[in-house]
Each structure stands twice: as structure tokens, then as C-alpha cells.
Design a protein around this motif. Sequence first.
Motif, PDB file in Angstrom:
ATOM      1  N   ALA A 202       0.803  -1.049  -0.009  1.00 56.41           N
ATOM      2  CA  ALA A 202      -0.129  -0.052   0.106  1.00 56.41           C
ATOM      3  C   ALA A 202       1.018   1.146   0.036  1.00 56.41           C
ATOM      4  CB  ALA A 202      -0.936  -0.005   1.255  1.00 56.41           C
ATOM      5  N   MET A 203       0.155   2.431  -0.376  1.00 56.30           N
ATOM      6  CA  MET A 203       0.959   3.552  -0.450  1.00 56.30           C
ATOM      7  C   MET A 203      -0.032   4.472   0.801  1.00 56.30           C
ATOM      8  SD  MET A 203       1.084   7.032  -3.124  1.00 56.30           S
ATOM      9  CE  MET A 203       2.377   6.084  -4.298  1.00 56.30           C
ATOM     10  N   PRO A 204       1.085   4.812   1.862  1.00 51.82           N
ATOM     11  CA  PRO A 204       0.337   5.376   2.934  1.00 51.82           C
ATOM     12  C   PRO A 204      -0.607   6.571   2.734  1.00 51.82           C
ATOM     13  CG  PRO A 204       2.750   5.170   3.298  1.00 51.82           C
ATOM     14  CD  PRO A 204       2.553   5.049   1.728  1.00 51.82           C
ATOM     15  N   LEU A 205      -1.704   6.473   3.460  1.00 51.06           N
ATOM     16  CA  LEU A 205      -3.062   7.447   3.094  1.00 51.06           C
ATOM     17  C   LEU A 205      -2.430   8.790   2.779  1.00 51.06           C
ATOM     18  CD1 LEU A 205      -5.884   7.710   2.914  1.00 51.06           C
ATOM     19  CD2 LEU A 205      -6.067   8.108   5.344  1.00 51.06           C
ATOM     20  N   ASP A 206      -1.554   9.357   3.968  1.00 52.94           N
ATOM     21  CA  ASP A 206      -1.204  10.631   3.598  1.00 52.94           C
ATOM     22  C   ASP A 206      -0.490  10.985   2.488  1.00 52.94           C
ATOM     23  OD1 ASP A 206      -2.445  11.236   6.236  1.00 52.94           O
ATOM     24  OD2 ASP A 206      -0.608  11.337   7.418  1.00 52.94           O
ATOM     25  N   LYS A 207       0.372  10.105   2.055  1.00 50.40           N
ATOM     26  CA  LYS A 207       1.195  10.265   0.735  1.00 50.40           C
ATOM     27  C   LYS A 207       0.272  10.080  -0.421  1.00 50.40           C
ATOM     28  CE  LYS A 207       5.136   8.316  -1.547  1.00 50.40           C
ATOM     29  NZ  LYS A 207       6.228   7.142  -1.659  1.00 50.40           N
ATOM     30  N   ARG A 244      -9.038  15.917   7.338  1.00 47.28           N
ATOM     31  CA  ARG A 244      -9.651  17.234   7.097  1.00 47.28           C
ATOM     32  C   ARG A 244      -8.247  18.132   7.123  1.00 47.28           C
ATOM     33  NH1 ARG A 244     -13.972  18.478   4.935  1.00 47.28           N
ATOM     34  NH2 ARG A 244     -12.524  19.964   3.901  1.00 47.28           N
ATOM     35  N   ARG A 245      -7.602  18.222   8.347  1.00 47.56           N
ATOM     36  CA  ARG A 245      -6.521  19.197   8.456  1.00 47.56           C
ATOM     37  C   ARG A 245      -5.588  19.168   7.326  1.00 47.56           C
ATOM     38  NH1 ARG A 245      -6.179  17.099  13.937  1.00 47.56           N
ATOM     39  NH2 ARG A 245      -4.329  15.884  13.185  1.00 47.56           N
ATOM     40  N   HIS A 246      -5.396  17.832   6.539  1.00 47.38           N
ATOM     41  CA  HIS A 246      -4.781  17.913   5.510  1.00 47.38           C
ATOM     42  C   HIS A 246      -5.453  18.374   4.272  1.00 47.38           C
ATOM     43  CE1 HIS A 246      -1.607  14.936   3.290  1.00 47.38           C
ATOM     44  NE2 HIS A 246      -1.722  15.816   2.253  1.00 47.38           N
ATOM     45  N   MET A 247      -6.873  18.172   4.111  1.00 46.95           N
ATOM     46  CA  MET A 247      -7.418  18.745   3.029  1.00 46.95           C
ATOM     47  C   MET A 247      -7.567  20.484   3.026  1.00 46.95           C
ATOM     48  SD  MET A 247     -10.533  16.107   3.019  1.00 46.95           S
ATOM     49  CE  MET A 247     -11.530  16.886   1.802  1.00 46.95           C
ATOM     50  N   ARG A 249      -5.204  22.560   4.332  1.00 50.91           N
ATOM     51  CA  ARG A 249      -3.886  22.836   4.121  1.00 50.91           C
ATOM     52  C   ARG A 249      -3.599  22.841   2.497  1.00 50.91           C
ATOM     53  NH1 ARG A 249      -2.025  19.675   8.634  1.00 50.91           N
ATOM     54  NH2 ARG A 249      -1.229  18.024   6.997  1.00 50.91           N
ATOM     55  N   LYS A 250      -4.200  22.157   1.772  1.00 53.55           N
ATOM     56  CA  LYS A 250      -4.465  22.060   0.445  1.00 53.55           C
ATOM     57  C   LYS A 250      -5.635  23.145  -0.152  1.00 53.55           C
ATOM     58  CE  LYS A 250      -1.315  18.832  -0.217  1.00 53.55           C
ATOM     59  NZ  LYS A 250       0.041  19.370  -0.321  1.00 53.55           N
ATOM     60  N   ARG A 251      -6.109  23.874   0.759  1.00 52.76           N
ATOM     61  CA  ARG A 251      -7.238  24.830   0.287  1.00 52.76           C
ATOM     62  C   ARG A 251      -8.501  24.249  -0.217  1.00 52.76           C
ATOM     63  NH1 ARG A 251      -3.755  29.784  -2.097  1.00 52.76           N
ATOM     64  NH2 ARG A 251      -2.321  29.874  -0.282  1.00 52.76           N
ATOM     65  N   ASP A 252      -8.616  23.187   0.272  1.00 52.39           N
ATOM     66  CA  ASP A 252     -10.023  22.239  -0.101  1.00 52.39           C
ATOM     67  C   ASP A 252     -10.879  22.073   1.232  1.00 52.39           C
ATOM     68  OD1 ASP A 252     -11.625  21.190  -1.882  1.00 52.39           O
ATOM     69  OD2 ASP A 252     -10.474  19.068  -1.623  1.00 52.39           O
ATOM     70  N   ARG A 253     -11.306  23.210   1.729  1.00 50.16           N
ATOM     71  CA  ARG A 253     -12.515  23.361   2.609  1.00 50.16           C
ATOM     72  C   ARG A 253     -13.721  22.885   2.077  1.00 50.16           C
ATOM     73  NH1 ARG A 253     -10.935  25.480   7.571  1.00 50.16           N
ATOM     74  NH2 ARG A 253      -8.754  26.354   7.656  1.00 50.16           N
ATOM     75  N   ARG A 254     -14.164  22.988   0.658  1.00 51.13           N
ATOM     76  CA  ARG A 254     -15.394  22.811   0.358  1.00 51.13           C
ATOM     77  C   ARG A 254     -15.773  21.230   0.032  1.00 51.13           C
ATOM     78  NH1 ARG A 254     -15.198  20.038  -4.268  1.00 51.13           N
ATOM     79  NH2 ARG A 254     -13.074  19.755  -5.027  1.00 51.13           N
ATOM     80  N   ALA A 255     -14.862  20.558   0.062  1.00 55.44           N
ATOM     81  CA  ALA A 255     -15.024  18.945  -0.242  1.00 55.44           C
ATOM     82  C   ALA A 255     -15.625  18.477   1.009  1.00 55.44           C
ATOM     83  CB  ALA A 255     -13.783  18.129  -0.854  1.00 55.44           C
ATOM     84  N   GLY A 256     -16.360  17.537   1.136  1.00 57.95           N
ATOM     85  CA  GLY A 256     -16.874  16.871   2.300  1.00 57.95           C
ATOM     86  C   GLY A 256     -15.926  15.596   2.350  1.00 57.95           C
ATOM     87  N   ILE A 257     -16.264  14.597   3.372  1.00 59.45           N
ATOM     88  CA  ILE A 257     -15.705  13.557   3.753  1.00 59.45           C
ATOM     89  C   ILE A 257     -16.819  12.599   4.191  1.00 59.45           C
ATOM     90  CG2 ILE A 257     -14.203  12.242   5.354  1.00 59.45           C
ATOM     91  CD1 ILE A 257     -12.551  14.643   6.016  1.00 59.45           C
ATOM     92  N   TRP A 258     -16.682  11.824   3.495  1.00 55.89           N
ATOM     93  CA  TRP A 258     -17.465  10.453   3.703  1.00 55.89           C
ATOM     94  C   TRP A 258     -16.667   9.081   4.258  1.00 55.89           C
ATOM     95  CZ3 TRP A 258     -21.821   9.619  -0.654  1.00 55.89           C
ATOM     96  CH2 TRP A 258     -22.782  10.829  -0.536  1.00 55.89           C
TER      97      TRP A 258
END
Length: 258
Positions: A202-207, A244-247, A249-258
Motif C-alpha cells: 500500500a501507499m500510505p494514506l497521507d502520501k 480534514r487538516r490535510h485537506m 492545508r490544500k485549500r480544499d475546505r469545500r469538499a466533504g468527507i464520507w
Amino acid sequence: MPCVLVLAWAPAAQAAAPPDFVGMTSEDLLYAPGQDRSAAMNQQHSVGVRLIRQVFDWSGIEKSPGHYDFDLYDTFVRDAAAKGIAVLPVLHNPPPFYWRGGSQRPWCPPRQLSTMAEFARAVVRRYGPNGSLWRENPGAPSLPIRSWQIWNEPNLGIYWCNRPNPREYASMLRVVGGAIKIEDSGAKIVTAGLPDSKLKSAMPLDKFISGLYKARGKRYFDTLAINGYATNNAQLSELLHRVRRHMNRKRDRRAGIW
């Protein structure tokens, strides 16, 4: 009946949960006899389930190039609609005639993404807001599919030819998600569920998430899906806050998480 809960997670802690907050994976229902399926869906609806995540097996639907058999899924989608439960299809598993060369496992991406895009458009034309399923059954309850999940766990080697590649997955989201939105401009594109896996393949999730954003992937999805596999609430909460913090930082506050 073994089921896995899938929870929509609001970015703000104080946000009220929407009425379709709870979703479920219940794969055996696809093949269950009508009465058993109806009884199970009644129970699911009674405890707040408003969405079922279901693999739409590409290889089982497209029997030959350009020829689609939706019979199995027609009854499933209609039964769910009758219970007020939406369906989240997982578009996955290309038929052998679209495999890459060599002895490819079926869970590898197709040789050409355009073939998956055509499959996705056909599914939307069947089950989307103007879907032929609803036109053919005007007296039955209708609940068009508006959210679509593209692939499954691409950061695991087993689902990406042993070489997970976030840039390639971003291309899949662009091509297949774009095809879906041609048919339904209001459709929501959900990424494949991404696990925080420790497998060697697997590739680590954060990467993987970093690579997805580096490839400008945020242009091509509305919701980031996480396969949590947490052992307790605290572990799940930590994982989701980290994502969420990762998103953010990428200026993607608009996207949700499921």
C-alpha cells in the motif's frame, strides 16, 4: 448480516447531521430474494440508514463491448427507492476485454479510461435524474442516483496493479467523473474509499492524498471517501481530523468527507 457503516462527516464539529447521515454497505442484499431484501431494507431504514453503498460490477454489466445488462441492478435500485434509501454505486472491475496487456488482475485500471467513461455514462443514463429506469416505471417510487464513487482503495497494490499511483487515479477521476457530469451536471463525484493501510503493497494514506492534490485532483471530486477500519471512536475521530487538516492545508475546505 455483516454490514459496514459509512458515515458522512461534517467539517465543522457543530454542524447538524443531515437526514442521510448514516450509510451502509450490505453486499449480500444484491442477490437476496425479494422478500428477504425488503425485510432487511425495512430494518435498515428504521434505524436511520438512508444510503446503501453497492459495487456496480462493470464486468458483470458490460457483457460485450457496448452491450449492458442492468437487470440485476434494476430490481435492487427500485427496491431501495421504494424504501426511501439512496444508492451509492462503486464503479469498479473492468471486463477482461478492457484489461491491460498480460495476465492482469481484473482490479487493475482498464487499458483505456475512455471505456470506463462510456460505462459510467451508460449507468447514469439508466439510474440518474433522467434515467430510463424511472421512465419505464412511471408509477413506482423513484430515487435517482446523484452520487457516484469511482473505484475502490486505489492506494492498495491489489487494486492498482501492485503500483498505486495517485496521479493516475486523478486522471481516472477527471475522465470518468467528467463523463458522469456530462450526463448529470449536478452529480456528486466521490473518491474511492481510501484506507489508512499498513500493508507493504500500500501507499500510505497521507502520501496518496498529497499526491492526489499535487495532481490537481481536487478539481475532479466533491467528496473524499475514507475507509476508516478504526477499532474505536477515538481512533476514527483522530483519522478524520487528520484528513480534514490535510485537506484544509490544500485549500480544499469545500469538499466533504464520507
